[in-house]
Design an enzyme around this catalytic site. Structure first.
Site, PDB file in Angstrom:
ATOM      1  N   ARG A 132      42.249  50.688  46.297  1.00 40.37           N
ATOM      2  CA  ARG A 132      42.124  50.746  44.833  1.00 40.37           C
ATOM      3  C   ARG A 132      40.684  50.357  44.479  1.00 40.37           C
ATOM      4  O   ARG A 132      40.372  49.201  44.239  1.00 40.37           O
ATOM      5  CB  ARG A 132      43.133  49.773  44.201  1.00 40.37           C
ATOM      6  N   GLN A 139      50.664  61.867  46.905  1.00 37.99           N
ATOM      7  CA  GLN A 139      49.713  61.930  45.786  1.00 37.99           C
ATOM      8  C   GLN A 139      48.283  61.839  46.332  1.00 37.99           C
ATOM      9  O   GLN A 139      47.970  60.973  47.135  1.00 37.99           O
ATOM     10  CB  GLN A 139      50.040  60.754  44.851  1.00 37.99           C
ATOM     11  N   HIS A 153      36.900  60.376  44.270  1.00 40.13           N
ATOM     12  CA  HIS A 153      37.604  59.568  43.267  1.00 40.13           C
ATOM     13  C   HIS A 153      36.896  58.224  43.060  1.00 40.13           C
ATOM     14  O   HIS A 153      37.381  57.177  43.489  1.00 40.13           O
ATOM     15  CB  HIS A 153      39.037  59.365  43.770  1.00 40.13           C
ATOM     16  N   ASP A 156      42.971  60.006  30.866  1.00 40.11           N
ATOM     17  CA  ASP A 156      43.170  60.715  32.134  1.00 40.11           C
ATOM     18  C   ASP A 156      42.961  62.201  31.827  1.00 40.11           C
ATOM     19  O   ASP A 156      43.843  62.862  31.290  1.00 40.11           O
ATOM     20  CB  ASP A 156      44.586  60.424  32.664  1.00 40.11           C
ATOM     21  N   GLU A 216      35.086  61.223  38.291  1.00 35.93           N
ATOM     22  CA  GLU A 216      35.374  61.761  39.622  1.00 35.93           C
ATOM     23  C   GLU A 216      34.967  63.225  39.660  1.00 35.93           C
ATOM     24  O   GLU A 216      35.509  64.039  38.930  1.00 35.93           O
ATOM     25  CB  GLU A 216      36.883  61.623  39.904  1.00 35.93           C
TER      26      GLU A 216
HETATM   27  C1  BG6 Z   1      43.227  59.957  38.835  1.00 38.37           C
HETATM   28  C2  BG6 Z   1      44.337  60.781  38.243  1.00 38.37           C
HETATM   29  O1  BG6 Z   1      42.345  60.796  39.521  1.00 38.37           O
HETATM   30  O2  BG6 Z   1      43.794  59.029  39.758  1.00 38.37           O
HETATM   31  C3  BG6 Z   1      45.346  59.851  37.587  1.00 38.37           C
HETATM   32  O3  BG6 Z   1      43.810  61.700  37.295  1.00 38.37           O
HETATM   33  C4  BG6 Z   1      45.853  58.818  38.576  1.00 38.37           C
HETATM   34  O4  BG6 Z   1      46.427  60.628  37.086  1.00 38.37           O
HETATM   35  C5  BG6 Z   1      44.666  58.082  39.168  1.00 38.37           C
HETATM   36  O5  BG6 Z   1      46.702  57.907  37.911  1.00 38.37           O
HETATM   37  C6  BG6 Z   1      45.035  57.024  40.208  1.00 38.37           C
HETATM   38  O6  BG6 Z   1      45.817  57.558  41.219  1.00 38.37           O
HETATM   39  P1  BG6 Z   1      46.365  56.667  42.396  1.00 38.37           P
HETATM   40  O7  BG6 Z   1      47.257  57.539  43.225  1.00 38.37           O
HETATM   41  O8  BG6 Z   1      45.165  56.194  43.172  1.00 38.37           O
HETATM   42  O9  BG6 Z   1      47.092  55.521  41.760  1.00 38.37           O
END
Ligand code: BG6
Length: 294
Positions: free
Chosen positions: A56, A79, A167, A210, A270
């Protein structure tokens, strides 16, 4: 240039004091400091750095799908894909002369290369079993900039489709003083409120944001803090920009985001290619970003 590496991370620093640190898990850039030690990336104090979860913070790499898998090729993948949760290999350092982006900082820089291929995946997701790929991710540390670029090769016999995104969690002092320029009058897909919208002025954040913007790579994007540019982005082959901040309520649902007011300390801008790219057997796709810290 000094480089240190162990089983889990690689750190490089320039004689002038700038440094970068990359975790092999996800090839996640964890830290990028410019002169005088100023940190440019935000990492949550509760981020998992032990390989149990995507980090994170820093720059996790989204590949081969952005968000929950949304087309047949990536159905069932986690995801944001598997690149950010796979252990990458450090391939070594090299000169940055091969940079494709204009005005890169030349000799006073170091390029670190990282590799991931289908044979290195712990567990090949069944949806991806038929595909073979090799990715080289290059992280180039300059005097006042950082370049992160990807070369994705289809080494197999079947075409595949992918999305990718850098990201990045940019460190800021306070979200209330921050705006993003370069996205004025650009239509965006609003993942919070739904639909497509656009704004006439610079983007500010005072609730969950977002958004996915499709904006020509020649358009410069900047993060402005207290009316001064703090980060400037140059993009190569990355036509999409996601702007994300979870704000207060969503932050509370994220167990690895801390401290409590962490949402004030970062903005995710991003760069990527969120439209699906088809990579034909034998072909290579290349793209990247250069960020100047001011
Ligand atoms: C962003 C997305 O790139 O990442 C969001 O647009 C998402 O929708 C965010 O909540 C965080 O994603 P994750 O999987 O790292 O919690």
């Amino acid at each position: 240039v000094s480089i240190s590496e162990d089983n889990s991370r690689v750190t490089a620093s320039l004689p002038t004091g700038e440094s970068v640190e990359v975790l092999l898990f996800g090839a996640t850039v964890l830290s990028w400091k410019t002169a005088k030690g100023k940190e440019n990336l935000f990492v949550s104090s509760k981020a998992h750095l032990d390989g149990s979860k995507a980090v994170r913070g820093g720059i996790p790499l989204v590949f081969p799908n952005f968000g929950p898998s949304s087309n047949k090729a990536t159905e069932g993948l986690p995801q944001h894909g598997f690149a950010r949760t796979s252990k990458w290999e450090y391939l070594g350092k090299s000169s940055s002369e091969s940079s494709t982006l204009p005005n890169s900082s030349g000799d006073s820089s170091v390029k670190l290369d990282f590799g991931l291929s289908n044979t290195m995946l712990d567990k090949i997701p069944s949806e991806w079993k038929d595909y073979q790929f090799g990715i080289t991710y290059s992280v180039t540390l300059g005097r006042d900039d950082l370049e992160t670029s990807l070369a994705i090769r289809n080494t197999g016999e079947k075409d595949f489709e992918f999305q990718t995104l850098l990201h990045s969690y940019w460190a800021i002092d306070n979200i209330s003083n921050v705006s993003v320029s370069g996205l004025e009058k650009v239509s965006f897909a609003d993942k919070v409120g739904g639909g497509n919208k656009e704004e006439s002025g610079a983007i500010t954040v005072s609730s969950e944001v977002d958004r996915v913007y499709h904006v020509d790579p020649s358009q410069e994007i900047a993060i402005i803090e207290k009316d001064k540019p703090r980060f400037e982005f140059t993009r190569d082959m990355l036509p999409d920009v996601v702007v994300w901040n979870p704000w207060i309520e969503k932050s509370k649902t994220m167990s690895d985001l801390a401290p409590e007011d962490a949402y004030k300390r970062f903005i995710c801008v991003e760069t990527g290619s969120v439209s699906w790219n088809t990579l034909e057997a034998g072909d290579t796709w290349e793209g990247g970003q250069r960020i100047k810290a001011l």
